[in-house]
Design a protein around this motif. Structure first.
Motif, PDB file in Angstrom:
ATOM      1  N   UNK A 130      21.697  53.283  80.518  1.00 56.18           N
ATOM      2  CA  UNK A 130      21.131  53.760  79.260  1.00 56.18           C
ATOM      3  C   UNK A 130      20.239  54.966  79.531  1.00 56.18           C
ATOM      4  N   UNK A 131      20.333  55.975  78.674  1.00 57.72           N
ATOM      5  CA  UNK A 131      19.538  57.189  78.807  1.00 57.72           C
ATOM      6  C   UNK A 131      18.157  56.947  78.222  1.00 57.72           C
ATOM      7  N   UNK A 132      17.088  57.180  79.012  1.00 62.98           N
ATOM      8  CA  UNK A 132      15.727  56.942  78.525  1.00 62.98           C
ATOM      9  C   UNK A 132      15.049  58.219  78.037  1.00 62.98           C
ATOM     10  N   UNK A 133      15.793  59.311  78.002  1.00 60.80           N
ATOM     11  CA  UNK A 133      15.238  60.590  77.584  1.00 60.80           C
ATOM     12  C   UNK A 133      15.049  61.540  78.757  1.00 60.80           C
ATOM     13  N   UNK A 134      14.954  60.984  79.978  1.00 58.13           N
ATOM     14  CA  UNK A 134      14.780  61.797  81.182  1.00 58.13           C
ATOM     15  C   UNK A 134      15.864  61.556  82.221  1.00 58.13           C
ATOM     16  N   UNK A 135      16.330  60.298  82.333  1.00 57.34           N
ATOM     17  CA  UNK A 135      17.320  59.952  83.349  1.00 57.34           C
ATOM     18  C   UNK A 135      18.100  58.707  82.929  1.00 57.34           C
ATOM     19  N   UNK A 136      19.225  58.473  83.613  1.00 55.23           N
ATOM     20  CA  UNK A 136      20.037  57.287  83.358  1.00 55.23           C
ATOM     21  C   UNK A 136      19.433  56.106  84.113  1.00 55.23           C
ATOM     22  N   UNK A 137      19.178  55.000  83.404  1.00 55.54           N
ATOM     23  CA  UNK A 137      18.657  53.782  84.011  1.00 55.54           C
ATOM     24  C   UNK A 137      19.743  52.718  83.976  1.00 55.54           C
ATOM     25  N   UNK A 138      19.925  52.003  85.085  1.00 50.64           N
ATOM     26  CA  UNK A 138      20.907  50.931  85.131  1.00 50.64           C
ATOM     27  C   UNK A 138      20.370  49.728  84.371  1.00 50.64           C
ATOM     28  N   UNK A 139      21.173  49.218  83.431  1.00 54.95           N
ATOM     29  CA  UNK A 139      20.794  48.072  82.624  1.00 54.95           C
ATOM     30  C   UNK A 139      21.376  46.800  83.227  1.00 54.95           C
ATOM     31  N   UNK A 140      22.660  46.856  83.609  1.00 53.49           N
ATOM     32  CA  UNK A 140      23.312  45.699  84.214  1.00 53.49           C
ATOM     33  C   UNK A 140      24.637  46.133  84.855  1.00 53.49           C
ATOM     34  N   UNK A 141      25.262  45.189  85.531  1.00 51.79           N
ATOM     35  CA  UNK A 141      26.597  45.387  86.110  1.00 51.79           C
ATOM     36  C   UNK A 141      27.493  44.348  85.467  1.00 51.79           C
ATOM     37  N   UNK A 142      28.691  44.763  85.037  1.00 51.92           N
ATOM     38  CA  UNK A 142      29.596  43.847  84.346  1.00 51.92           C
ATOM     39  C   UNK A 142      31.011  43.949  84.911  1.00 51.92           C
ATOM     40  N   UNK A 143      31.745  42.827  84.860  1.00 48.25           N
ATOM     41  CA  UNK A 143      33.153  42.824  85.290  1.00 48.25           C
ATOM     42  C   UNK A 143      34.006  43.636  84.332  1.00 48.25           C
ATOM     43  N   UNK A 144      33.744  43.474  83.041  1.00 49.60           N
ATOM     44  CA  UNK A 144      34.481  44.202  82.010  1.00 49.60           C
ATOM     45  C   UNK A 144      33.484  44.748  81.012  1.00 49.60           C
ATOM     46  N   UNK A 145      33.826  45.842  80.378  1.00 47.91           N
ATOM     47  CA  UNK A 145      32.934  46.503  79.449  1.00 47.91           C
ATOM     48  C   UNK A 145      32.482  45.566  78.323  1.00 47.91           C
ATOM     49  N   UNK A 146      33.340  44.724  77.831  1.00 48.22           N
ATOM     50  CA  UNK A 146      32.996  43.798  76.763  1.00 48.22           C
ATOM     51  C   UNK A 146      31.976  42.752  77.163  1.00 48.22           C
ATOM     52  N   UNK A 147      31.799  42.518  78.453  1.00 51.88           N
ATOM     53  CA  UNK A 147      30.845  41.527  78.930  1.00 51.88           C
ATOM     54  C   UNK A 147      29.464  42.095  79.207  1.00 51.88           C
ATOM     55  N   UNK A 148      29.329  43.429  79.154  1.00 54.76           N
ATOM     56  CA  UNK A 148      28.065  44.099  79.529  1.00 54.76           C
ATOM     57  C   UNK A 148      26.977  43.984  78.533  1.00 54.76           C
TER      58      UNK A 148
END
Length: 53
Positions: free
Chosen positions: A35-53
């Motif tokens: 997710x973009x916080x306005x300055x950089x990309x922050x990792x929110x989570x890791x998921x097997x499939x996009x629908x599970x994220x």
């Protein structure tokens, strides 16, 4: 003057080495939800499939 970047955008690149390519290249690869916080990309989570994220 550059406008301030808007926070809240999301991207879901694959967790693989090298340049990011289409889903058909490595469909079993994990995805990093960021997710973009306005300055950089922050990792929110890791998921097997996009629908599970």
């Amino acid at each position: 003057m550059r406008r301030a970047a808007r926070a809240g955008g999301r991207r879901c690149p694959y967790l693989t080495e090298g340049p990011h390519k289409g889903q058909h290249i490595a469909p079993e690869a994990l995805r990093v939800i960021q997710e973009w916080n306005g300055d950089e990309w922050e990792t929110v989570c890791v998921a097997e499939r996009l629908g599970r994220g």
